[in-house]
Design a protein around this motif. Sequence first.
Motif: not given
Length: 233
Positions: A109-117, A211-215, A220-225
């Motif tokens: 959870t921390t990783k995806v929140a950090g990558d997206v931010s 509202t962000v969707t990531a894969r 690493r997490w990339r934003i798709t929407d």
Amino acid sequence: MDGDAALLVEEEPLDEAKRPEAKEPEAKGSGAKGPDGEEPDGEEPGARRGRHAVRQKERRQRPAWARPAALGALAGLLLAAGLVMRVATPAAGEQAVAANQALIDKEATTKVAGDVSTALAAIFTYSPARVEATERAAADVLDGKAAEDYTRLMAQIKRDVITQQATLTTKVVRAGVVSLTASDARLLVFLDQSATREGKSTGPAVPAQLTVTARLDDGRWRITDITSSKAAR
């Protein structure tokens, strides 16, 4: 005379208040029952057989579900159904929790929140001197629909950024992971954006909500929407 007087006394009617009450004979089969539920011994056998036949007929006319054995079985079924529901409800909740790793996997959870931010701050911060750097960052962190939408956006504002010397600075205030699986995530992100034009501030920081969707892609997490809505704080 004495004999006649005696005769007259015997024939004189008695006062009604002093007349003895006549006893009525007890009715047979009055309805009183003995300790065992049967009619008293004084009842005629025929009457007892008639009442017994009526009771048997009433029992036969009851619907099957209203009979004692059926009611016992029905109660058992209801109890079993209640137990199944009580057992199934927690199981469904446990499956939902297990599927949403945001509730149990703190590290992911921390990783995806950090990558997206980090990605959002990079692609929504630009200046005349860093337009190309911002576009390269977007190509690295965006994919799918998000990448297509961002390319159209930059084509519209790139000239204005250069000619009006406009800058935009984006700061992520907080990011919450709504759902998370091994490969996909959905987040709710709150931003503050400050802009200048020709070196002058255009006003106070403006809040935004995305509202962000990531894969997950190669670790690493990339934003798709990205969907934008007006933030209320």
